[in-house]
Design an enzyme around this catalytic site. Structure first.
Site, short mmCIF file in Angstrom:
data_model
loop_
_atom_site.label_atom_id
_atom_site.label_comp_id
_atom_site.label_asym_id
_atom_site.label_seq_id
_atom_site.Cartn_x
_atom_site.Cartn_y
_atom_site.Cartn_z
N ARG A 138 0.83 -1.23 0.00
CA ARG A 138 0.00 0.00 0.00
C ARG A 138 0.85 1.27 0.00
O ARG A 138 0.41 2.33 0.43
CB ARG A 138 -0.96 0.02 1.19
CG ARG A 138 -1.97 -1.10 1.13
CD ARG A 138 -3.11 -0.88 2.09
NE ARG A 138 -3.97 -2.04 2.04
CZ ARG A 138 -3.73 -3.16 2.70
NH1 ARG A 138 -2.67 -3.26 3.49
NH2 ARG A 138 -4.55 -4.19 2.58
N HIS B 123 -1.51 18.17 -25.89
CA HIS B 123 -1.65 16.74 -25.59
C HIS B 123 -2.96 16.14 -26.08
O HIS B 123 -3.08 14.92 -26.14
CB HIS B 123 -1.50 16.49 -24.08
CG HIS B 123 -0.06 16.54 -23.64
ND1 HIS B 123 0.71 17.68 -23.75
CD2 HIS B 123 0.75 15.60 -23.10
CE1 HIS B 123 1.93 17.43 -23.30
NE2 HIS B 123 1.98 16.18 -22.90
ZN ZN Z 1 3.71 15.15 -22.25
#
Ligand code: ZN
Ligand code: NAD
Length: 368
Positions: free
Chosen positions: A126, A253
């Site tokens: 974890r 992006h």
């Molecule tokens: Zn990038």
């Protein structure tokens, strides 16, 4: 690097997120004093390094000297290996090494190693302590900062992951000396992204010092890395989980990810697809009249001046449009697009139409 390490002062940039505050330490030959830096950031004492065979062959001896006694785990890198199977190999090695909560996982490689091994650190027991030592320009200016870790799913990039902030990021520009030119350029496109979204000064600096940056002259390169890290650190500090301001870093992006997906992550380096994505966004903005044509041209000239991008003419516009519709940046059915409004500022819009996109893709050179 041309300048001796003694002449360069270490730079420290703080990242402050709700889940953790940590430094980005930038220093020529920082790796040689990594042991000390890890102590300073209170990284638990047992160290396990995750790297790739190539990076280890090039720079592993320095790392092994700096972290004497540390276990090293080598896994393949490259986008193809950014998958759960590689994470599984890291878990196996961690179990065999009896890594526990007193261990720190140190990633040593490009963005792929950082993302994959960072995800292993986030999930093993974890969560164990994590420190990134990025070895590509993409890693140093972008992926090592901000806590995004994860892997690809066969049906999409970065679909599995977590936000998991490291204890520290150690940037040693001297390792970039071995980076192939194409990989180096791929990182520079992300630097240009920061310039367009957040800093005309950075944009101008890259334009002016291009040759020295390419020659990896310390004096030219370090300020560019540091300024990029500062921008990323401040954006991430303001918005750890990308609910608002962090979204500006998606500039380039939206189309970029679509270009990568349509060409199956094979033809372009991520940064190259982002370069095309920035050109698409700039064409969109310029067609809407929100970006001066001189700024659009300055961006196009800078990208062209860095060197060739792999061809785009035969990539289908219809497939790109389809991939964009499946983007993670679609929120409640609306696609969010980051448009430049000048060099150094952006606006996020959610009303870009398909015909606008089609026209912008055509202007950038998509012919099919
Ligand atoms: Zn990038
Ligand atoms: N987590 C984030 O916020 C974030 C941000 C940007 C990119 N990324 C991810 O990063 C990945 C791309 O990273 P990348 O461009 O570093 O690619 P990469 O990790 O695949 O590295 C590129 C190549 O360079 C080699 N290499 C690494 N260091 C080297 C060195 N010093 N000298 C010579 N060769 C070296 C690697 O072995 C590899 O072949 C993508 O998967 C992308 O999604 C993540």
């Amino acid at each position: 690097m041309n300048a001796p390490a003694a002449q360069t002062d270490p730079i420290r940039i703080d990242v402050t997120t709700p889940s953790r505050a940590y430094p980005v330490a930038i220093e020529d030959h920082a790796i040689d004093r990594l042991g000390r830096i890890l102590e300073e950031v209170r990284a638990p004492e047992r160290r396990v390094i995750v790297s790739s065979p190539l990076v280890w062959r090039l720079h592993g001896s320095r790392m092994a000297r700096a972290l004497r006694g540390a276990e090293s785990i080598l896994v393949p890198d490259g986008e193809r290996h950014k998958q759960l199977q590689t994470v599984m190999r890291i878990y196996d090695a961690l179990v065999r090494a009896n890594a526990d909560r007193a261990s720190t996982l140190v990633t040593f490689g490009g963005g792929v190693i950082g993302d994959v091994a960072g995800f292993a650190a986030a999930t093993y027991l974890r969560g164990i302590a994590l420190v990134h030592v990025p070895t590509t320009l993409v890693g140093q200016v972008d992926s090592a900062i901000g806590g995004k870790v994860g892997v690809n799913h066969p049906l999409g990039k970065n679909l599995i992951g977590a936000f998991y902030q490291p204890h520290g990021v150690v940037v040693d520009p001297s390792v970039l000396a071995t980076l192939p030119r194409r990989e180096f350029r791929a990182g520079l496109y992300e630097v240009i992204k920061y310039g367009v979204t957040s800093s005309a000064g950075l944009f101008d600096r890259v334009t002016r010092d291009r040759t020295a940056i390419f020659a990896r002259e310390w004096d030219a390169l370090t300020p560019v890395i540091a300024q990029s890290c500062r921008i990323k650190a401040s954006v991430v500090s303001a918005d750890e989980r990308e609910a608002g301001p962090r979204r500006i870093l998606n500039f380039g992006h939206t189309a970029g990810h679509a270009i990568e997906a349509v060409t199956k992550y094979r033809r372009y380096r991520h940064g190259e697809a982002v370069a095309y994505g920035m050109l698409v966004a700039a064409e969109l903005a310029s067609a809407r009249g929100v970006l001066a044509d001189s700024d659009r041209k300055a961006l196009a000239d800078l990208i062209a001046g860095l060197g060739p991008l792999p061809a785009i003419a035969d990539v289908s516009k219809a497939e790109i449009l389809d991939a964009i519709r499946h983007d993670k940046k679609v929120i409640a059915g609306r696609l969010h697009f980051v448009l430049p409004t000048a060099i150094g500022s952006t606006a996020i819009v959610d009303d870009v139409t398909e015909s606008e996109l089609r026209a912008a893709l055509k202007k950038v050179g998509f012919r099919k």
